[in-house]
Design a protein around this motif. Structure first.
Motif, mmCIF file in Angstrom:
data_model
loop_
_atom_site.group_PDB
_atom_site.id
_atom_site.type_symbol
_atom_site.label_atom_id
_atom_site.label_comp_id
_atom_site.label_asym_id
_atom_site.label_seq_id
_atom_site.Cartn_x
_atom_site.Cartn_y
_atom_site.Cartn_z
ATOM 1 N N ARG A 8 -1.136 2.741 -0.075
ATOM 2 C CA ARG A 8 -2.082 3.311 -1.039
ATOM 3 C C ARG A 8 -2.198 2.427 -2.276
ATOM 4 O O ARG A 8 -3.289 2.199 -2.794
ATOM 5 N N ALA A 9 -1.077 1.902 -2.742
ATOM 6 C CA ALA A 9 -1.076 1.077 -3.959
ATOM 7 C C ALA A 9 -1.841 -0.227 -3.779
ATOM 8 O O ALA A 9 -2.530 -0.678 -4.693
ATOM 9 N N ILE A 10 -1.733 -0.837 -2.592
ATOM 10 C CA ILE A 10 -2.410 -2.123 -2.372
ATOM 11 C C ILE A 10 -3.791 -1.952 -1.751
ATOM 12 O O ILE A 10 -4.541 -2.922 -1.625
ATOM 13 N N GLY A 11 -4.138 -0.722 -1.359
ATOM 14 C CA GLY A 11 -5.453 -0.464 -0.796
ATOM 15 C C GLY A 11 -5.664 -1.045 0.588
ATOM 16 O O GLY A 11 -6.769 -1.429 0.953
ATOM 17 N N TYR A 12 -4.592 -1.126 1.359
ATOM 18 C CA TYR A 12 -4.672 -1.680 2.714
ATOM 19 C C TYR A 12 -3.767 -0.882 3.622
ATOM 20 O O TYR A 12 -2.640 -0.570 3.258
#
Length: 64
Positions: A8-12
């Motif tokens: 979620r934090a890196i969007g991947y």
């Protein structure tokens, strides 16, 4: 930090848990790590930066 929260934090979202584990494993921790890919990525980045700097140098009359 949990692996889903990292995604979620890196969007991947990783397609494979083993790839995710390999990407996040430091070479001192285990035999399966991303050092070769990191080396390749650093080499590509160095090449791109060198090309950009060379273009800037050729465009600027004050830098010879």
């Amino acid at each position: 930090m949990s692996l889903p929260s990292i995604e979620r934090a890196i969007g991947y979202v990783f397609s494979s848990r083993s790839i995710q584990d390999q990407a996040l494993t430091h070479r001192s921790f285990g035999a399966v790590h991303n050092e070769r890919l990191e080396f390749l990525g650093d080499s590509v980045l160095n090449c791109v930066i060198a090309q950009a700097l060379n273009r800037l140098r050729r465009r600027s009359p004050s830098i010879q």
